[in-house]
Design a protein around this motif. Sequence first.
Motif, PDB file in Angstrom:
ATOM      1  N   THR A  24      37.565 -19.082  96.421  1.00 35.64           N
ATOM      2  CA  THR A  24      36.983 -17.811  96.020  1.00 35.64           C
ATOM      3  C   THR A  24      37.907 -17.142  95.023  1.00 35.64           C
ATOM      4  OG1 THR A  24      38.086 -16.494  97.714  1.00 35.64           O
ATOM      5  CG2 THR A  24      35.966 -17.532  98.322  1.00 35.64           C
ATOM      6  N   ILE A  25      37.476 -16.036  94.500  1.00 38.07           N
ATOM      7  CA  ILE A  25      38.284 -15.315  93.520  1.00 38.07           C
ATOM      8  C   ILE A  25      39.611 -14.835  94.111  1.00 38.07           C
ATOM      9  CG2 ILE A  25      37.355 -12.988  93.878  1.00 38.07           C
ATOM     10  CD1 ILE A  25      37.159 -12.886  90.733  1.00 38.07           C
ATOM     11  N   THR A  26      39.689 -14.743  95.434  1.00 37.52           N
ATOM     12  CA  THR A  26      40.932 -14.297  96.069  1.00 37.52           C
ATOM     13  C   THR A  26      41.819 -15.447  96.524  1.00 37.52           C
ATOM     14  OG1 THR A  26      39.828 -14.136  98.217  1.00 37.52           O
ATOM     15  CG2 THR A  26      39.913 -12.130  96.853  1.00 37.52           C
ATOM     16  N   SER A  27      41.326 -16.699  96.441  1.00 34.92           N
ATOM     17  CA  SER A  27      42.121 -17.811  96.958  1.00 34.92           C
ATOM     18  C   SER A  27      42.601 -18.792  95.889  1.00 34.92           C
ATOM     19  CB  SER A  27      41.320 -18.574  98.018  1.00 34.92           C
ATOM     20  OG  SER A  27      40.188 -19.197  97.441  1.00 34.92           O
ATOM     21  N   VAL A  28      42.283 -18.569  94.622  1.00 36.72           N
ATOM     22  CA  VAL A  28      42.711 -19.481  93.568  1.00 36.72           C
ATOM     23  C   VAL A  28      44.118 -19.127  93.102  1.00 36.72           C
ATOM     24  CG1 VAL A  28      40.368 -20.002  92.806  1.00 36.72           C
ATOM     25  CG2 VAL A  28      41.596 -18.094  91.774  1.00 36.72           C
ATOM     26  N   ASP A  29      44.710 -20.014  92.317  1.00 36.26           N
ATOM     27  CA  ASP A  29      46.073 -19.792  91.835  1.00 36.26           C
ATOM     28  C   ASP A  29      46.161 -18.659  90.820  1.00 36.26           C
ATOM     29  OD1 ASP A  29      47.307 -21.873  93.338  1.00 36.26           O
ATOM     30  OD2 ASP A  29      46.525 -23.334  91.910  1.00 36.26           O
ATOM     31  N   ALA A  30      45.130 -18.503  89.997  1.00 33.14           N
ATOM     32  CA  ALA A  30      45.157 -17.447  88.982  1.00 33.14           C
ATOM     33  C   ALA A  30      43.735 -17.024  88.634  1.00 33.14           C
ATOM     34  CB  ALA A  30      45.868 -17.928  87.723  1.00 33.14           C
ATOM     35  N   VAL A  31      43.592 -15.780  88.236  1.00 31.65           N
ATOM     36  CA  VAL A  31      42.335 -15.254  87.718  1.00 31.65           C
ATOM     37  C   VAL A  31      42.660 -14.523  86.417  1.00 31.65           C
ATOM     38  CG1 VAL A  31      40.356 -13.751  88.105  1.00 31.65           C
ATOM     39  CG2 VAL A  31      41.408 -14.932  90.045  1.00 31.65           C
ATOM     40  N   ILE A  32      41.962 -14.905  85.343  1.00 30.20           N
ATOM     41  CA  ILE A  32      42.119 -14.225  84.058  1.00 30.20           C
ATOM     42  C   ILE A  32      40.890 -13.358  83.863  1.00 30.20           C
ATOM     43  CG2 ILE A  32      42.392 -14.483  81.577  1.00 30.20           C
ATOM     44  CD1 ILE A  32      43.546 -17.284  82.122  1.00 30.20           C
ATOM     45  N   TYR A  33      41.097 -12.054  83.793  1.00 32.98           N
ATOM     46  CA  TYR A  33      40.001 -11.101  83.630  1.00 32.98           C
ATOM     47  C   TYR A  33      39.834 -10.753  82.163  1.00 32.98           C
ATOM     48  CZ  TYR A  33      40.361 -10.456  88.662  1.00 32.98           C
ATOM     49  OH  TYR A  33      40.374 -10.671  90.018  1.00 32.98           O
ATOM     50  N   GLY A  34      38.589 -10.567  81.739  1.00 33.97           N
ATOM     51  CA  GLY A  34      38.326 -10.215  80.345  1.00 33.97           C
ATOM     52  C   GLY A  34      37.033  -9.457  80.208  1.00 33.97           C
ATOM     53  N   ASP A  35      36.403  -9.616  79.056  1.00 34.82           N
ATOM     54  CA  ASP A  35      35.119  -8.958  78.813  1.00 34.82           C
ATOM     55  C   ASP A  35      34.225  -9.901  78.025  1.00 34.82           C
ATOM     56  OD1 ASP A  35      36.149  -8.966  76.260  1.00 34.82           O
ATOM     57  OD2 ASP A  35      35.938  -6.839  75.925  1.00 34.82           O
ATOM     58  N   GLY A  36      33.015  -9.472  77.722  1.00 31.28           N
ATOM     59  CA  GLY A  36      32.115 -10.253  76.897  1.00 31.28           C
ATOM     60  C   GLY A  36      31.658 -11.556  77.532  1.00 31.28           C
ATOM     61  N   ALA A  37      31.476 -11.545  78.867  1.00 33.46           N
ATOM     62  CA  ALA A  37      31.104 -12.756  79.619  1.00 33.46           C
ATOM     63  C   ALA A  37      32.171 -13.840  79.475  1.00 33.46           C
ATOM     64  CB  ALA A  37      29.723 -13.257  79.214  1.00 33.46           C
ATOM     65  N   LEU A  38      33.438 -13.400  79.545  1.00 27.33           N
ATOM     66  CA  LEU A  38      34.558 -14.335  79.461  1.00 27.33           C
ATOM     67  C   LEU A  38      34.363 -15.467  80.468  1.00 27.33           C
ATOM     68  CD1 LEU A  38      37.420 -14.962  78.298  1.00 27.33           C
ATOM     69  CD2 LEU A  38      38.307 -13.837  80.345  1.00 27.33           C
ATOM     70  N   GLY A  39      34.554 -16.688  79.991  1.00 28.43           N
ATOM     71  CA  GLY A  39      34.414 -17.847  80.857  1.00 28.43           C
ATOM     72  C   GLY A  39      33.061 -18.524  80.753  1.00 28.43           C
ATOM     73  N   THR A  40      32.194 -18.015  79.868  1.00 32.69           N
ATOM     74  CA  THR A  40      30.921 -18.701  79.644  1.00 32.69           C
ATOM     75  C   THR A  40      31.186 -20.153  79.268  1.00 32.69           C
ATOM     76  OG1 THR A  40      29.783 -16.687  78.978  1.00 32.69           O
ATOM     77  CG2 THR A  40      28.851 -18.759  78.184  1.00 32.69           C
TER      78      THR A  40
END
Length: 142
Positions: A24-40
């Motif tokens: 889940t978003i709380t159990s991964v090694d890293a989360v990169i937050y952004g905007d504009g549907a980052l990660g599409t």
Amino acid sequence: YDGASTGSGAVLVQYGGSWTGTYTITSVDAVIYGDGALGTSVNLPGDIDGDGQADLLLGAPTSVIGGLVYLASGDVLGSVTLTDSQLASWSAEASGDALGTSIGGVLDLDADGILDLAAAAPGFDTTSARTSAGKVYVLPGY
């Protein structure tokens, strides 16, 4: 993912090891937050910055300027903003281009010994009569 705004996006990074269970978003090694549907779109073009860690090529096609493509350091842990991990970025030519819908590492097109990158902008208008004809950009390697 809805962060600071609806559809802002995030990229979850899980480093190698045993791949069992649910992440889940709380159990991964890293989360990169952004905007504009980052990660599409996400691609691993290799170690572009020479730090020994594979870097990340990230698409954000609904960014307010018509889409963005980011090159981010793969050497991240915990929760970080894109600003913290960004090595380079490329922006669309016009609103609606949707740059970053698809991205990838390609070949060494300019024969400089470094992998070049590609990014699609399917909403790019070639003329007023040819709307959403699309365009693929070749981004120089670093």
